[in-house]
Design an enzyme around this catalytic site. Structure first.
Site, mmCIF file in Angstrom:
data_model
loop_
_atom_site.group_PDB
_atom_site.id
_atom_site.type_symbol
_atom_site.label_atom_id
_atom_site.label_comp_id
_atom_site.label_asym_id
_atom_site.label_seq_id
_atom_site.Cartn_x
_atom_site.Cartn_y
_atom_site.Cartn_z
ATOM 1 N N SER A 173 1.575 2.609 1.164
ATOM 2 C CA SER A 173 2.976 2.306 0.587
ATOM 3 C C SER A 173 2.602 1.792 -0.656
ATOM 4 O O SER A 173 4.296 0.908 -0.940
ATOM 5 C CB SER A 173 2.004 0.346 1.065
ATOM 6 O OG SER A 173 1.088 0.367 0.967
ATOM 7 N N ASP A 176 0.198 -11.737 -0.771
ATOM 8 C CA ASP A 176 0.147 -10.070 -0.850
ATOM 9 C C ASP A 176 0.182 -9.823 -2.303
ATOM 10 O O ASP A 176 0.721 -10.564 -3.083
ATOM 11 C CB ASP A 176 1.765 -9.327 -0.743
ATOM 12 C CG ASP A 176 1.722 -7.905 -0.858
ATOM 13 O OD1 ASP A 176 0.503 -7.426 -1.220
ATOM 14 O OD2 ASP A 176 2.571 -7.342 0.008
ATOM 15 N N HIS A 215 1.201 -5.076 -3.072
ATOM 16 C CA HIS A 215 1.792 -4.707 -3.612
ATOM 17 C C HIS A 215 2.349 -5.722 -4.635
ATOM 18 O O HIS A 215 2.526 -6.194 -5.025
ATOM 19 C CB HIS A 215 3.197 -4.636 -2.403
ATOM 20 C CG HIS A 215 2.478 -3.528 -1.169
ATOM 21 N ND1 HIS A 215 1.564 -4.849 -0.124
ATOM 22 C CD2 HIS A 215 2.264 -2.515 -0.985
ATOM 23 C CE1 HIS A 215 1.276 -3.322 0.932
ATOM 24 N NE2 HIS A 215 1.511 -2.587 0.099
#
Length: 437
Positions: free
Chosen positions: A155, A405, A408
């Protein structure tokens, strides 16, 4: 004394001039045509004052010059080390926002999800001994014209890809031409203005792997001798590939080499030897680089290879509690050290790239480079979505549990700097190829 009358002969002079003027024009016209034919006037060059610095450099370099000093200087000077530096406040801000491009994954669109502090948008990376120009979208498009760029990996590869698309969309329109797989794991865009293709391939191990699932084993399975053919089969169509791996190797997994079990990581209950994941990541990256080197494209050339190094996470608390990654400013230089797992993973990736570069010296036209973003990313604990991976998480007050998160990156955000450095690598390659020609 008589009175002098100025211009008293004017009527006679004017009449004579009118008679001689047509003959003068007829006499000069052939001379003018002869001059323009053999010594044409130069076309005016477009003004570059409003272009980003890197766009101005590439535009001026594309025009022939009587002196090659500027090109020689760029080629012969030591490559800029973007690894070490500091984040400095920048009032200019990013090229795009959360609504100017339609490619940002929902979970990284921090602006539209209501993140209240926007100070994280106003920092730029300043290397210790050189300058990093602001990203020039027109330069990037010009350098990539008629080529296919592929981001391959986890990702983080997707995060970097979406950042790049958003910055390029400020100068040209990317058209989505292919989409397949859950969560848009395989996508392809085309820039008609420059005949550029940009793709993303989901391949979190780079080698062939079976991901854990709710219905199957609760661990991943990796086959370290076999490249993931979901992207390997397309290498003959790819001109440049950006590889990115790391985080998925932290999960429980069983590893196979030569079709037999090599060992495992965190696999209680299975009768396998615990070997950790460092050596496995090294083998996986080695297999991927080896496969790229062995496979030429249909044009008889290799794909240029760039490896983006490991990007650290910044969890300071539980993933489901408010304040998991609470910082709102970058670390100052020296405030946070690159050490432990973050340093180990980064060092493995750099070592494998250096080994591949030694092999590449045997083949003219094969280029391998590292995009070292570990240190600059480590210093940006403020750049993650945190609870704003979901829209307005505190609209109904402070929640007891909220998913965060801290892995990311918000878009726009620090990941944009990765693509600034990517552009500088490409720009150096272009100048080197000019000199070799």
């Amino acid at each position: 004394m008589g009175v002098s009358i100025p211009f008293k002969d004017q009527p006679h002079t004017t009449s004579l001039t009118r008679k001689l003027l047509p003959y003068t024009v007829y006499a000069l016209l052939p001379i003018a045509i002869f001059r323009l034919y053999f010594y044409p006037l130069p076309f005016p060059q477009p003004s570059t004052d409003q272009l980003p610095r890197s766009d101005r450099v590439i535009l001026s370099a594309s025009v022939p010059s009587s002196s090659s000093f500027s090109q020689e200087k760029i080629v012969n000077e030591a490559p800029c080390d973007y690894t070490n530096g500091k984040w400095v406040h920048d009032t200019v801000g990013p090229l795009y926002n959360g609504t100017t491009c339609g490619t940002i994954k929902d979970g990284q669109n921090c602006i539209t999800h209501g993140r209240p502090d926007l100070g994280y948008l106003y920092w730029r990376w300043e290397p210790r001994r050189c300058k990093l120009p602001r990203f020039g979208p027109n330069t990037f498009l010009q350098l990539l014209s008629n080529k296919h760029l592929a981001f391959v990996g986890d990702s983080m590869a997707r995060n970097q890809l979406e950042s790049l698309l958003c910055m390029l969309a400020t100068a040209a329109t990317p058209n989505l031409v292919y989409r397949d797989g859950e969560d848009n794991k395989f996508r392809r865009w085309h820039f008609a203005s420059h005949n550029i293709t940009i793709s993303v391939y989901w391949s979190p191990f780079l080698v062939r792997g079976v991901e854990k699932s709710k219905t199957g084993p609760d661990h991943n399975e990796l086959f370290l001798n076999h490249v993931d053919e979901r992207w390997g089969n397309d290498l003959n169509q790819i001109d440049m590939v950006v590889l990115s791996i790391g985080h998925w190797f932290l999960h429980p997994a069983v590893y196979y080499e030569n079709d037999s079990v090599l060992g495992c990581h965190f696999c209680p209950g299975l009768n396998h030897t615990e070997i950790g994941f460092y050596g496995v990541l090294k083998k996986a990256l080695k297999t991927a680089l080896k496969s790229i080197i062995e496979r030429k494209g249909t044009n008889g050339k290799w794909a240029d290879v760039i490896v983006t190094t490991f990007s650290p996470s910044h969890f300071e608390g539980d993933w489901d509690k408010a304040g998991a990654c609470p910082k709102t400013q970058p670390y100052k230089e020296g405030e946070k050290l690159l050490e432990g797992m973050d340093a180990d993973l980064r060092n493995i990736e750099v070592e494998e790239v250096e080994a591949a570069k030694e092999i590449a010296k045997q083949f003219q036209g094969l280029r391998v480079e590292v995009l070292d973003v570990t240190k600059l990313s480590l210093m940006r604990p403020d750049g993650h979505p945190g609870p704003y991976m979901y829209p307005f998480p505190f609209a109904n007050g402070l929640q007891e549990r909220v998913q965060n998160d801290c892995v990311h990156w918000c878009l726009p955000g620090p990941v944009d700097t990765w693509n600034q450095i990517l552009l500088e690598i490409m720009r150096r390659w272009r100048f080197q190829s000019w000199v070799e020609e």
